[in-house]
Design a protein around this motif. Structure first.
Motif, PDB file in Angstrom:
ATOM      1  N   TYR A  62     -56.059  29.709  30.788  1.00 16.75           N
ATOM      2  CA  TYR A  62     -55.611  30.012  29.664  1.00 16.75           C
ATOM      3  C   TYR A  62     -54.967  29.159  28.682  1.00 16.75           C
ATOM      4  CZ  TYR A  62     -55.344  33.915  33.049  1.00 16.75           C
ATOM      5  OH  TYR A  62     -56.012  35.178  33.856  1.00 16.75           O
ATOM      6  N   ALA A  63     -54.626  29.179  27.770  1.00 13.34           N
ATOM      7  CA  ALA A  63     -53.772  28.150  26.656  1.00 13.34           C
ATOM      8  C   ALA A  63     -52.210  29.297  26.351  1.00 13.34           C
ATOM      9  CB  ALA A  63     -54.887  28.060  25.522  1.00 13.34           C
ATOM     10  N   ALA A  64     -51.524  28.310  26.177  1.00 11.04           N
ATOM     11  CA  ALA A  64     -50.127  28.560  25.750  1.00 11.04           C
ATOM     12  C   ALA A  64     -50.067  28.428  23.887  1.00 11.04           C
ATOM     13  CB  ALA A  64     -49.045  27.568  26.697  1.00 11.04           C
ATOM     14  N   TRP A  65     -49.007  28.901  23.713  1.00 10.13           N
ATOM     15  CA  TRP A  65     -49.708  28.389  22.414  1.00 10.13           C
ATOM     16  C   TRP A  65     -48.022  29.057  21.459  1.00 10.13           C
ATOM     17  CZ3 TRP A  65     -54.085  27.341  19.300  1.00 10.13           C
ATOM     18  CH2 TRP A  65     -55.047  27.109  20.441  1.00 10.13           C
ATOM     19  N   ASP A  66     -47.891  28.061  20.866  1.00 12.08           N
ATOM     20  CA  ASP A  66     -46.089  28.246  20.062  1.00 12.08           C
ATOM     21  C   ASP A  66     -46.395  28.359  19.129  1.00 12.08           C
ATOM     22  OD1 ASP A  66     -43.432  27.409  19.115  1.00 12.08           O
ATOM     23  OD2 ASP A  66     -43.720  25.897  19.627  1.00 12.08           O
ATOM     24  N   GLY A  67     -46.780  29.082  18.288  1.00 14.37           N
ATOM     25  CA  GLY A  67     -46.961  29.724  16.677  1.00 14.37           C
ATOM     26  C   GLY A  67     -48.761  29.901  17.370  1.00 14.37           C
ATOM     27  N   ASP A  68     -48.868  28.948  16.341  1.00 12.63           N
ATOM     28  CA  ASP A  68     -50.132  28.269  15.720  1.00 12.63           C
ATOM     29  C   ASP A  68     -50.549  27.159  16.781  1.00 12.63           C
ATOM     30  OD1 ASP A  68     -49.361  27.155  13.901  1.00 12.63           O
ATOM     31  OD2 ASP A  68     -50.569  27.569  12.285  1.00 12.63           O
ATOM     32  N   PRO A  93     -48.632  16.792  24.770  1.00 14.89           N
ATOM     33  CA  PRO A  93     -46.873  15.708  24.269  1.00 14.89           C
ATOM     34  C   PRO A  93     -46.055  15.585  23.852  1.00 14.89           C
ATOM     35  CG  PRO A  93     -49.894  13.929  24.464  1.00 14.89           C
ATOM     36  CD  PRO A  93     -50.131  15.545  24.185  1.00 14.89           C
ATOM     37  N   ALA A  94     -46.237  16.037  22.608  1.00 14.59           N
ATOM     38  CA  ALA A  94     -45.574  16.662  21.581  1.00 14.59           C
ATOM     39  C   ALA A  94     -44.717  18.363  22.928  1.00 14.59           C
ATOM     40  CB  ALA A  94     -46.502  17.533  20.394  1.00 14.59           C
ATOM     41  N   TRP A  95     -45.774  18.954  23.413  1.00 18.06           N
ATOM     42  CA  TRP A  95     -44.646  19.808  24.068  1.00 18.06           C
ATOM     43  C   TRP A  95     -44.481  19.868  25.412  1.00 18.06           C
ATOM     44  CZ3 TRP A  95     -46.976  20.820  19.905  1.00 18.06           C
ATOM     45  CH2 TRP A  95     -47.449  22.016  19.183  1.00 18.06           C
ATOM     46  N   ARG A  96     -43.804  18.187  25.634  1.00 14.23           N
ATOM     47  CA  ARG A  96     -43.544  18.017  27.203  1.00 14.23           C
ATOM     48  C   ARG A  96     -42.012  18.077  27.295  1.00 14.23           C
ATOM     49  NH1 ARG A  96     -47.865  12.572  28.264  1.00 14.23           N
ATOM     50  NH2 ARG A  96     -49.755  14.261  28.510  1.00 14.23           N
ATOM     51  N   GLY A  99     -40.778  22.887  27.941  1.00 10.67           N
ATOM     52  CA  GLY A  99     -41.066  24.710  28.736  1.00 10.67           C
ATOM     53  C   GLY A  99     -42.552  24.863  28.565  1.00 10.67           C
ATOM     54  N   ALA A 100     -43.637  23.809  28.100  1.00  7.82           N
ATOM     55  CA  ALA A 100     -44.932  25.441  28.217  1.00  7.82           C
ATOM     56  C   ALA A 100     -45.198  24.842  29.245  1.00  7.82           C
ATOM     57  CB  ALA A 100     -45.394  23.885  27.033  1.00  7.82           C
ATOM     58  N   GLY A 101     -45.529  23.792  30.113  1.00  3.66           N
ATOM     59  CA  GLY A 101     -45.945  23.849  31.654  1.00  3.66           C
ATOM     60  C   GLY A 101     -45.600  24.928  32.378  1.00  3.66           C
ATOM     61  N   LYS A 102     -43.686  24.473  32.701  1.00  4.84           N
ATOM     62  CA  LYS A 102     -43.355  25.990  33.309  1.00  4.84           C
ATOM     63  C   LYS A 102     -43.814  27.046  32.637  1.00  4.84           C
ATOM     64  CE  LYS A 102     -38.940  25.474  33.564  1.00  4.84           C
ATOM     65  NZ  LYS A 102     -37.508  25.270  33.900  1.00  4.84           N
ATOM     66  N   ALA A 103     -44.013  27.977  31.385  1.00  4.10           N
ATOM     67  CA  ALA A 103     -44.808  28.910  30.921  1.00  4.10           C
ATOM     68  C   ALA A 103     -45.888  28.965  31.690  1.00  4.10           C
ATOM     69  CB  ALA A 103     -44.840  28.966  29.483  1.00  4.10           C
ATOM     70  N   VAL A 104     -47.018  27.691  31.706  1.00 12.96           N
ATOM     71  CA  VAL A 104     -48.545  28.250  31.623  1.00 12.96           C
ATOM     72  C   VAL A 104     -48.066  28.262  33.393  1.00 12.96           C
ATOM     73  CG1 VAL A 104     -50.193  27.175  32.152  1.00 12.96           C
ATOM     74  CG2 VAL A 104     -49.296  27.238  30.273  1.00 12.96           C
TER      75      VAL A 104
END
Length: 164
Positions: A62-68, A93-96, A99-104
């Motif tokens: 799975y991949a998590a996207w913030d917009g594009d 690194p820009a999303w550390r 909450g991106a990891g938590k969302a995944v």
């Protein structure tokens, strides 16, 4: 590409969807992941899967996207009818810390529940550079456990599990 869900984060949502591992962004993020694992870990303790292995039928990626923008990724490996393993959990690194990891992680745990797994396990490192990952897992109820599957006990790695 199959199932798509959204996970809430601070001021919006991450869109999480199945990924076929063919995009250049995913390839770059997984290359970063493997490169760091090889620079941080002794060779016998690198358990990160190369992209070719992540494409096998027993793994769903799975991949998590913030917009594009690609924010994070993660996979779940089918071990047996009651047990899944988290693999390739990685935030860009820009999303550390955003909450991106938590969302995944939330998404993968829901996939595990939907599959009827009784537990989900993972392997991570013991040194300090792995502390943010361990804290994320611990905050969601994962606890240390004996080595499972093909893992062996060593001084560098640790296994964790969560009963669902």
């Amino acid at each position: 590409m199959g199932r798509k869900t959204s996970q809430m984060r601070g001021m919006g949502e991450y869109t999480i969807r199945d990924d076929d591992l063919t995009g250049p962004g995913i390839a770059a993020l997984l290359r970063l992941h493997l490169d760091e694992m090889h620079s941080w870990s002794p060779p016998q303790s690198v358990h990160a899967m190369p992209i070719e292995r992540l494409r096998q039928a027993d793994v769903t990626f799975y991949a998590a996207w913030d917009g594009d923008q690609l924010a994070a990724c993660g996979a779940i490996k089918h071990l047996d009818d009651t047990h899944g393993e988290l693999k390739s959990m990685r935030a860009d690194p820009a999303w550390r810390g955003r909450g991106a990891g938590k969302a995944v992680l939330h998404h993968l745990l829901q996939v595990a529940r939907d599959r009827g797994y009784a537990r989900v396990s993972l392997e991570t490192g013991k040194p300090d550079m792995f502390l943010p990952a361990r804290r994320l897992y611990e905050s969601h109820g994962f606890v240390p456990c004996p080595a499972f599957g093909d893992y062996v006990e060593d001084d560098f790695s640790m296994c964790m599990t969560l009963q669902l």
